[in-house]
Design an enzyme around this catalytic site. Sequence first.
Site, PDB file in Angstrom:
ATOM      1  N   CYS A   1       0.695  -1.166   0.031  1.00  0.00           N
ATOM      2  CA  CYS A   1       0.059  -0.076   0.203  1.00  0.00           C
ATOM      3  C   CYS A   1       0.780   1.375   0.028  1.00  0.00           C
ATOM      4  O   CYS A   1       0.370   2.560  -0.079  1.00  0.00           O
ATOM      5  CB  CYS A   1      -0.972  -0.084   1.170  1.00  0.00           C
ATOM      6  SG  CYS A   1      -2.094  -1.461   1.086  1.00  0.00           S
TER       7      CYS A   1
ATOM      8  N   LYS B   1     -10.234   6.042   4.184  1.00  0.00           N
ATOM      9  CA  LYS B   1     -11.527   5.441   4.739  1.00  0.00           C
ATOM     10  C   LYS B   1     -12.878   6.006   3.878  1.00  0.00           C
ATOM     11  O   LYS B   1     -13.566   5.247   3.614  1.00  0.00           O
ATOM     12  CB  LYS B   1     -11.601   6.309   6.263  1.00  0.00           C
ATOM     13  CG  LYS B   1     -12.942   5.898   6.986  1.00  0.00           C
ATOM     14  CD  LYS B   1     -13.268   4.429   7.390  1.00  0.00           C
ATOM     15  CE  LYS B   1     -14.590   4.169   7.614  1.00  0.00           C
ATOM     16  NZ  LYS B   1     -15.314   3.826   6.025  1.00  0.00           N
TER      17      LYS B   1
ATOM     18  N   HIS C   1      -9.330   3.949  -1.253  1.00  0.00           N
ATOM     19  CA  HIS C   1      -7.903   3.399  -1.295  1.00  0.00           C
ATOM     20  C   HIS C   1      -7.409   2.397  -2.384  1.00  0.00           C
ATOM     21  O   HIS C   1      -7.344   0.991  -2.234  1.00  0.00           O
ATOM     22  CB  HIS C   1      -7.742   2.590   0.133  1.00  0.00           C
ATOM     23  CG  HIS C   1      -6.305   2.019   0.166  1.00  0.00           C
ATOM     24  ND1 HIS C   1      -5.124   2.611  -0.078  1.00  0.00           N
ATOM     25  CD2 HIS C   1      -6.149   1.034   1.155  1.00  0.00           C
ATOM     26  CE1 HIS C   1      -4.213   2.010   0.241  1.00  0.00           C
ATOM     27  NE2 HIS C   1      -4.659   1.014   1.027  1.00  0.00           N
TER      28      HIS C   1
END
Lengths: 388, 388
Positions: free
Chosen positions: A84, A330, A334
């Site tokens: 990520c 959030k 993402h």
Amino acid sequence: MSDVRVAGTGLTPFGNTPDRTGRDLFAEATIAAFEDSGVPREDVDAVFYGNFMGELAEHQGHQGPLMAEAAGVRAPATRYESACASAGTAVRDAVLQLRNGEIDVALVGGAERMTNLGTAGATEALAIAADDLWEVRAGATFPGAYALMARAYFEEYGGDRTDLAHVAVKNHENALTNEKAQYQSEISVDDVLEAPLVSEPLGLYDSCPLSDGAAALVLTSQEYADEHDLDAPVAITGSGQGGDRMALHGRAHLARTPAAREAGAEAYVDAGIEPSDVDLAEVHDCFTIAEVLALEALDLEPIGEGISAARDGRTTANGETPVNLSGGLKAKGHPVGATGASQIAEVAKLLSRDHPNSEHVEDARIGLAHNAGGTVASATVHVLEVTR
Amino acid sequence: MSDVRVAGTGLTPFGNTPDRTGRDLFAEATIAAFEDSGVPREDVDAVFYGNFMGELAEHQGHQGPLMAEAAGVRAPATRYESACASAGTAVRDAVLQLRNGEIDVALVGGAERMTNLGTAGATEALAIAADDLWEVRAGATFPGAYALMARAYFEEYGGDRTDLAHVAVKNHENALTNEKAQYQSEISVDDVLEAPLVSEPLGLYDSCPLSDGAAALVLTSQEYADEHDLDAPVAITGSGQGGDRMALHGRAHLARTPAAREAGAEAYVDAGIEPSDVDLAEVHDCFTIAEVLALEALDLEPIGEGISAARDGRTTANGETPVNLSGGLKAKGHPVGATGASQIAEVAKLLSRDHPNSEHVEDARIGLAHNAGGTVASATVHVLEVTR
């Protein structure tokens, strides 16, 4: 050493577009970034591209040259993969090459197509960011890993699900003005607490969504920006990267993220600032607990106090140091390989007063972007500053 | 700018070890590299790791921190993926960071586990280095793609399968003294011509094998090497990277590899040398035709004349400019993510007279390493020089 300027940024909407390929998404983001920058494609010296799960989601490796082509750029291109934090590492190498005079113009960014795999498929694909031999084969997924970290935090420092819920509520609130965000919907603390549990203590609303999307940045040396009279008031003045053991069992402390601490410390020294100088931050809130851990690792909150930051309003839009004004992972979404570049784009827009949430940070001069991979076995931190 | 020194190198044997994990292989290579270098692991500032197909072969992404851990190093770690040029791009970024003073010590390398997928599985996995939408789905694999390039070459410049066979014969001959090589066996031109065709005009012996293996390098700044009195006489003095359209249909010329030409030109200027100064080279001979194309792109042979270089002895061990004294990908083996680093290791050993084939290049002072991804949509070139 040259200053590094953010000349242009471009984001696709983040969300569910399972039929769009990664190259389609990245092309859209780069069109916007080039237009925003005023820099011609022919001037790009190198492409730095972040992607995590292209092999699994699109049967496609070697995405560096493919994405340069999608962007209409003919230049050397490299794909960075740090789970990520993939785009964070791409940004970092671009910054180092620019400021050392190796190149003058960089196209940086990332994309991820995830939702075409479905929820179970994407969760399985995400799991390869963990240790396959010692975590994945034992059944570990990321909601479970971050739930362990949250439990360890509660055990050591206190706090509860309500505290975490305030992080989610804040980030959804911030996303209300972000038209590229996956969710533009207000939620309440009760909504978070009543949502189905994913892995106790983390519920559905403690977790970022699966997202498709892309982000692109045109970064230049200060000399190039000056010579071409670019409107590029924001500079990347600090860069840091940290690493940690891959598997949670190798960590000394489940509720701390030393890779982020090291990346932050390096970036602060690099920029010549103190944590207290930071006016706003985008941090890697893949789960609500992740934002708490990031605040503490970055010394934006003392150890054990990050848990109350959102609840007590210190990190809300009108708080002392607003965090994730974009909506964060959030609520903004993402798309893994795009996230680290999208954070830089958001901070640059906020600092240049070109963001719907700029009104909350009228006097902000220094912003920070924190991108993390896995359970923070990788982390990058960048400091951005207004130069005018 | 600091000189970059090759302080230590380590290679596993290349070959068929399907039961060994990537981390197992890389750990072995790093143990050898650290021992060779005399540099303690604690001094490593950053890890640069190349891997191509870990997601498919080992269900493992995010290999940067995992491989730092396998090497016993605690430092920021990034995985570079540029298909078969993955380690080349890792070497390049390490070189740029070292010479610009960003770091003093780098652990660089790569590994690949391939044979556990079987021949068909590995061939399919390798195919994701091509364009999935426009090549792979049409049935293209790399033997087919390079066969097209060979046919285009024959059509335009002449040459035949016998000319190519001499490349394979030469590289097998060179590997006879290389105890880490996958094949230490002499072959004849007739062996090559009589081997089964894989994709006409390329036969089995025109193709490199599937290989498992790892390579590691400890690179340091000149200052660090001097300060610690390291035995590190070889410097990396030039680095270049080039990019091209991903799919063959996008290329102007099927028998040329402009990405390699650009990488070479950049590396020559960077090192301040001419192609004629090169005393020996390791080039990316995934297929025999690839060596021919590389020689021409690197200006080691004029366009249209690379085809006769091996046959006429210009690139043999006792020729003017020996090429692939290690055995090349063809005979040494090609564990994809390791290859670019292994080439640097071989050139450094040859230049420091610490190689079984050093006797053929007693006066050599300048060596070159050329690493390519896909059908050369990516390429890196590094120039190495003896400093004493």
